[in-house]
Design an enzyme around this catalytic site. Structure first.
Site, mmCIF file in Angstrom:
data_model
loop_
_atom_site.group_PDB
_atom_site.id
_atom_site.type_symbol
_atom_site.label_atom_id
_atom_site.label_comp_id
_atom_site.label_asym_id
_atom_site.label_seq_id
_atom_site.Cartn_x
_atom_site.Cartn_y
_atom_site.Cartn_z
ATOM 1 N N GLN A 183 57.843 -29.371 46.569
ATOM 2 C CA GLN A 183 56.338 -29.276 45.631
ATOM 3 C C GLN A 183 55.774 -27.937 45.716
ATOM 4 O O GLN A 183 55.413 -27.301 44.538
ATOM 5 C CB GLN A 183 55.229 -30.286 46.051
ATOM 6 C CG GLN A 183 55.771 -31.827 45.619
ATOM 7 C CD GLN A 183 54.991 -31.717 44.219
ATOM 8 O OE1 GLN A 183 55.664 -31.429 43.371
ATOM 9 N NE2 GLN A 183 54.139 -32.680 44.065
ATOM 10 N N GLY A 218 50.533 -30.901 44.755
ATOM 11 C CA GLY A 218 51.311 -30.801 43.427
ATOM 12 C C GLY A 218 50.922 -29.406 42.522
ATOM 13 O O GLY A 218 51.636 -29.123 41.985
ATOM 14 N N GLU A 219 49.655 -28.999 43.064
ATOM 15 C CA GLU A 219 49.252 -28.003 42.023
ATOM 16 C C GLU A 219 49.027 -26.390 42.661
ATOM 17 O O GLU A 219 48.917 -25.502 42.273
ATOM 18 C CB GLU A 219 48.125 -28.447 41.168
ATOM 19 C CG GLU A 219 48.426 -29.522 40.266
ATOM 20 C CD GLU A 219 47.484 -30.265 39.736
ATOM 21 O OE1 GLU A 219 47.196 -30.087 38.561
ATOM 22 O OE2 GLU A 219 47.034 -31.279 40.351
ATOM 23 N N ASN A 248 55.595 -35.564 54.072
ATOM 24 C CA ASN A 248 57.105 -35.208 54.149
ATOM 25 C C ASN A 248 57.475 -33.644 53.833
ATOM 26 O O ASN A 248 57.333 -33.374 52.936
ATOM 27 C CB ASN A 248 57.597 -36.094 53.058
ATOM 28 C CG ASN A 248 59.352 -36.002 53.195
ATOM 29 O OD1 ASN A 248 59.714 -35.066 53.187
ATOM 30 N ND2 ASN A 248 59.912 -37.064 53.147
ATOM 31 N N GLY A 266 56.125 -34.317 34.581
ATOM 32 C CA GLY A 266 55.162 -34.339 33.551
ATOM 33 C C GLY A 266 54.238 -33.117 33.502
ATOM 34 O O GLY A 266 53.735 -32.744 32.628
#
Ligand code: FES
Ligand code: FES
Lengths: 214, 740
Positions: B639, B705-706, B632, B240
């Site tokens: 990521q 995530g970023e 994790n 996404g």
């Protein structure tokens, strides 16, 4: 310099612009040469072996192999990322060789043996390539993954058969190909992974190759 | 099990993904579904003069052609204000106005996909076009200041100290403009929606969405339904990166088409159509000036950023935000301005603001370090902010110093000569560059429930999403650790509005928000089960204190005597209940008032540039991050690496080219819009600093995530400068720019 080149092609006056836009007013995103007055429905009888099962099918000749699998046979493991042969998400094996299933009409593969991601595992026993992808986290979203796995399975056979790639050293000589990481990267470059799981993909292919002693 | 959190557990959804059994939005087997294909505009500004749909309507298999002339009128789709956020204003065939190229202007519904595509080609459109407004540079004078900037609703401008005085005080100064281009998310899974009207006022949507609940709310409001009449289902997402956060036009059109065709309808956006209607990262122009004393202390910093927004909504590409807080600069000013252009609504794309902003700022930091003849790491350490200089608050935690040092050590930075063009290998010029990463830590209200089933297994539910981020896996770990069971004993469900309400998966907040809710619900169930045992005379644990009961290896037992205990199955069977359940809500507390919360990192890159041809390859990259608790190690690494690869992409490849005369995308396909393939990636490593942060949220995770994309493009740009001596200030850095 010919005439066309000497014209200032990029200067469009307001008025010309309007005309150009109206003339080319067909909707974007679909091919322009589509003024066919009537499309005659046609059906072609085909026989395929799909994941070891023989199937006799009546097929609209406009249907791609990818849409046949996904929409007509509900084998949705094969993915559509671009429908234009640009991403590799739709990779399947036809007679053991990898192809982009969006780039071929289904009827062109009449009589062939097709293996999709759903056909790789033997029952609950995963193909070693599938296991390696899980272990090395060779994916995130998983949308490119069926294509990557099919590509990787075919890759091992290509290497075994001695098919060189752009990075194979001393390409002219007939000799066993050493499956270096660069070879894997090069040979897996027809499959885009937007999540960027490339490191895990290389590790997975390396490991699966070792298991098969290529 | 103890310490299940953090373990490199294989992805829970791994098996279904490698066998092709994970069902993505377009793949749900809905009986009798018809196929919809959108017709999109070929102009970027103007009106539709006419649409002739007769040939399409008569074509094989076509059921219905919808245009603005015969569309269902949905008042909720009308735009209320030109400052509404991404996804709010949708182009749902309500009028004849065209705001941008590739805007939906029609929908063809047919029996098969082949019929729908063929039918769409027969729709004839004429336009009354106007010249599109596309250029940024020539319209700077028209730029306006928005009220807010960024996902946190920060002010659009900031000031502290006196920048002019600070610049006057400087021994050395720089003043440059840095540019980033339009970029388009391009997740591998094209956006897709299946809409099913179960009753005239009840709708089920299978959607590729990062937010099932926000999707539900928006769709319900457009169609004038109560939210509970809409169910959104999204168990798997093919990426996404922000594009599937807002609710875009095609979702509304799928539901509209299903209503008008009186059949379930499936609609996928084609890859070329994905350029326009689904958001993009706006082009930015970042004017950055900086001054420093000869010892390296920054005396002043100014960052004025301009970006695009659409003609009908507002989004600020808040690239100036890092310049506010990353360094201890006493005199500081930043601003954001916008120009309105004929583009689809710019929107959130992986690290919106920070990705572009850390490029400009961190390239400028490198230039300043060179002006001072200082090592770039040393220069950053010299200006290290011990507290948030803008907010005057302490950091909840900050390991940036350790990131610089560990990253540098891992990379071998100490061997780096300062002079550019001083390393060569054959025909390759070699350069090393580095930059700082930063991304804010946020969370939103989230719910979860946890249940012990009669067979002794656990079910944990939260409506949330897994974009490939690892949500299934980390939530399972968080729950299993609380119950002291193997991860296999826990079934975590997500991606459905019938499950507990959760926020959108954006802004790296899912682990922090929904992870905290799962943690609290699991802890609540754990307490409940302990109470059940110690209060039950038939339990071997009867009469013990709650603190004397251990949950481990699938059992509850006495701390003093592990043999004294029972299984969860025994406990629930005896109770006679079908299940035992606990629910929890996790919401942001006062932490935001007391602390500034960010993840930080340092990135190091090696670029090899062909001395004759200018071809660039990132041969080596190390990112070191401090991002709170890592849930994790395996999925986290993916990521971080994925983010870093997005940084490589931003630095060297990505560029959505627009024809400014026509306002149309030129390279709207995956052959010409370049993203890295496997062969483009060299040796790339992500490492992290163990960080314990008790302030950010109950599980101490900052979101990952970023952060990986931030700073990455600058590290590479700085490496290219070190290799070649040439400073390229507009991305992507392509061979033509380094050759000249
Ligand atoms: S879908 Fe076939 S190559 Fe992209
Ligand atoms: S795993 Fe998401 S695109 Fe490859």
């Amino acid at each position: 310099m010919d005439d066309q080149e000497s014209k200032p092609a990029l200067q469009v006056s307001r008025r010309e612009f309007v005309e150009v836009a109206v003339v080319s007013g067909l909707a974007a995103g679909v091919p322009a040469a589509a003024q066919t007055p009537e499309i005659k429905p046609r059906i072609v009888n085909c026989t395929f072996t799909i994941n070891k099962q023989k199937q006799e099918l009546q097929i609209d000749p406009r249907v791609t192999l990818l849409d046949l699998l996904r929409e007509h046979l509900k084998l949705t493991g094969t993915k559509k990322g671009c429908d234009h042969g640009q991403c590799g998400a739709c990779t399947v094996l036809v007679d053991g060789r990898r192809i982009n299933s969006c780039l071929t009409l289904a009827i062109m593969q009449n009589g062939r043996e097709i293996t999709t991601i759903e056909g790789l595992a033997a029952g609950s026993q995963l193909h070693p390539m599938q296991t390696a992808f899980i272990e090395h986290d060779g994916f995130q979203c998983g949308y490119c993954t069926p294509g990557q796995v099919c590509s990787a399975v075919a890759l091992l056979d290509e290497v075994k058969a001695g098919a060189p790639s752009a990075v194979t050293p001393r390409m002219g000589e007939i000799r066993p190909i050493e499956l270096s990481d660069d070879e894997i990267r090069e040979r897996m470059s027809g499959n885009i992974c937007r999540c960027g799981a490339y490191e895990g993909i290389v590790a997975a292919v390396r490991e699966a190759a070792g298991r098969r002693r290529v | 099990m103890d310490d299940l959190i953090g373990q490199p557990l294989d992805r829970i959804d791994g098996r279904v993904k490698v066998t092709g059994r994970a069902v993505y939005a377009y793949e749900h087997d809905v009986p009798n579904a018809a196929y919809a294909v959108m017709v999109v505009s070929s102009i970027a500004n103007g009106r539709i003069a006419s649409m002739d749909t007769r040939a399409a309507e008569q074509a094989q298999g076509v059921l219905l052609v919808i245009t603005h002339q015969n569309s269902l009128k949905v008042p909720g789709a009308q735009n209320q204000s030109k400052t509404s956020p991404p996804g709010h204003a949708v182009q749902a065939l309500q009028d004849d106005v065209v705001y941008y190229a590739n805007q939906p202007i029609g929908v063809v519904v047919a029996e098969t996909f082949a019929d729908a595509i063929a039918g769409a080609q027969l729709v004839q459109v004429t336009y009354a076009p106007q010249p599109p407004q596309m250029d940024l540079e020539s319209r700077l004078a028209d730029a306006y200041a928005p009220d807010k900037a960024g996902g946190g609703g920060d002010p659009a401008a900031s000031h502290r100290g006196d920048v002019q005085a600070g610049m006057a005080e400087a021994k050395k100064s720089i003043d440059y403009v840095y540019r980033t281009p339009f970029e388009v998310h391009n997740p591998m899974e094209p956006h897709a929606t299946i809409a099913v009207w179960n009753a005239p006022d009840r709708l089920t949507i299978y959607d590729a969405t990062q937010g099932v609940f926000s999707d539900r709310g928006r769709v319900a409001s457009v169609f004038g339904l109560p939210p509970e009449n809409v169910r959104v289902i999204s168990p798997y997402l093919g990426g996404g990166f922000g594009s599937k956060g807002p609710v875009w036009s095609h979702v509304i059109l799928a539901a509209m088409a299903a209503k008008q065709a009186k059949r379930p309808v499936k609609l996928a956006v084609t890859r070329p159509q994905m350029f326009g209607m689904l958001g993009c990262r706006s082009e930015t122009r970042q004017a950055i000036a900086m001054g420093a004393k000869s010892d390296g202390a920054i005396t002043a910093l100014r960052d004025d950023t301009v970006s695009h927004t659409s003609m009908f909504g507002e989004f600020v590409e808040a690239a100036s935000l890092p310049a506010r807080m990353l360094y201890q600069s006493p005199n500081n000013s930043t601003s954001q301005r916008l120009v309105r252009s004929n583009i689809g609504q710019p929107s959130y794309m992986r690290a919106p603001g920070e990705a572009s902003g850390t490029y400009g700022l961190e390239a400028a930091m490198d230039e300043m370090a060179y002006a001072l003849k200082m090592d770039p790491v040393e220069f950053r350490l010299k200006n290290y902010a011990e507290t948030d200089p803008e907010e005057n608050k302490p950091w909840s935690s900050k390991s940036l110093r350790e990131c610089y040092l560990q990253g540098a050590k891992h990379f071998g930075w100490s061997k780096r000569p300062l002079e550019p063009r001083s390393m060569q290998d054959g025909n390759a010029l070699i350069g090393w560059g580095m930059a700082t990463s930063v991304y804010p830590t946020r969370r939103s209200v989230s719910n979860a429930s946890a249940r012990l089933n009669v067979d002794g297994t656990f079910s944990v539910d939260a409506g949330t999403q897994d974009l490939g981020t690892g949500t299934y896996t980390i939530m399972t770990q968080v729950a299993a650790e609380a119950f002291g069971v193997d991860a296999k004993q826990v079934r975590f469900r997500l991606g459905d509005t019938i499950l507990p309400q959760t926020p959108v998966s954006g802004g790296s907040q899912t682990a922090a928000s929904t992870g905290s809710a799962v943690h609290l619900a699991s802890q609540a169930l754990r307490e409940k089960l302990i109470q059940m045992a110690i209060r039950d005379a038939r339990s071997p644990l009867s009469g013990l204190g709650a603190q004397d009961v251990i949950l481990n290896k699938g059992r509850l037992y006495a701390r003093s005597n592990p043999a004294r205990g029972e299984t969860f199955r025994e406990l629930i069977l005896r109770s006679g209940q079908p299940h035992v359940e606990a629910k929890a809500e996790a919401k942001p507390g006062a932490e935001k008032d007391h602390y500034s919360m960010y993840a930080f990192g340092a990135q190091f890159a090696e670029a090899r540039v062909d001395a004759d041809l200018g071809q660039i390859k990132v041969s080596r990259m190390v990112g070191c991050f401090g991002a709170g608790r890592i849930l994790n190690a395996k999925t986290a690494r993916s990521q971080f690496l994925g983010g870093m690869i997005w940084g490589i992409s931003m630095a060297l490849y990505e560029y959505a080219a627009v024809d400014k005369r026509l306002g149309r995308w030129v390279n709207n396909n995956l052959a010409e819009y370049h993203v890295p393939v496997n062969a483009d990636i060299g040796k790339i490593e992500a490492i992290w600093v163990d960080e314990k942060d008790d302030h950010v949220n109950p599980i101490g995770a900052k979101g990952i995530g970023e952060i990986g994309i931030t700073g990455a493009a600058a590290a590479i740009a700085n490496a290219v400068f070190h290799a070649t001596g040439k400073r390229v200030r507009d991305l992507p850095i392509t061979l033509d720019k380094v050759m000249l």
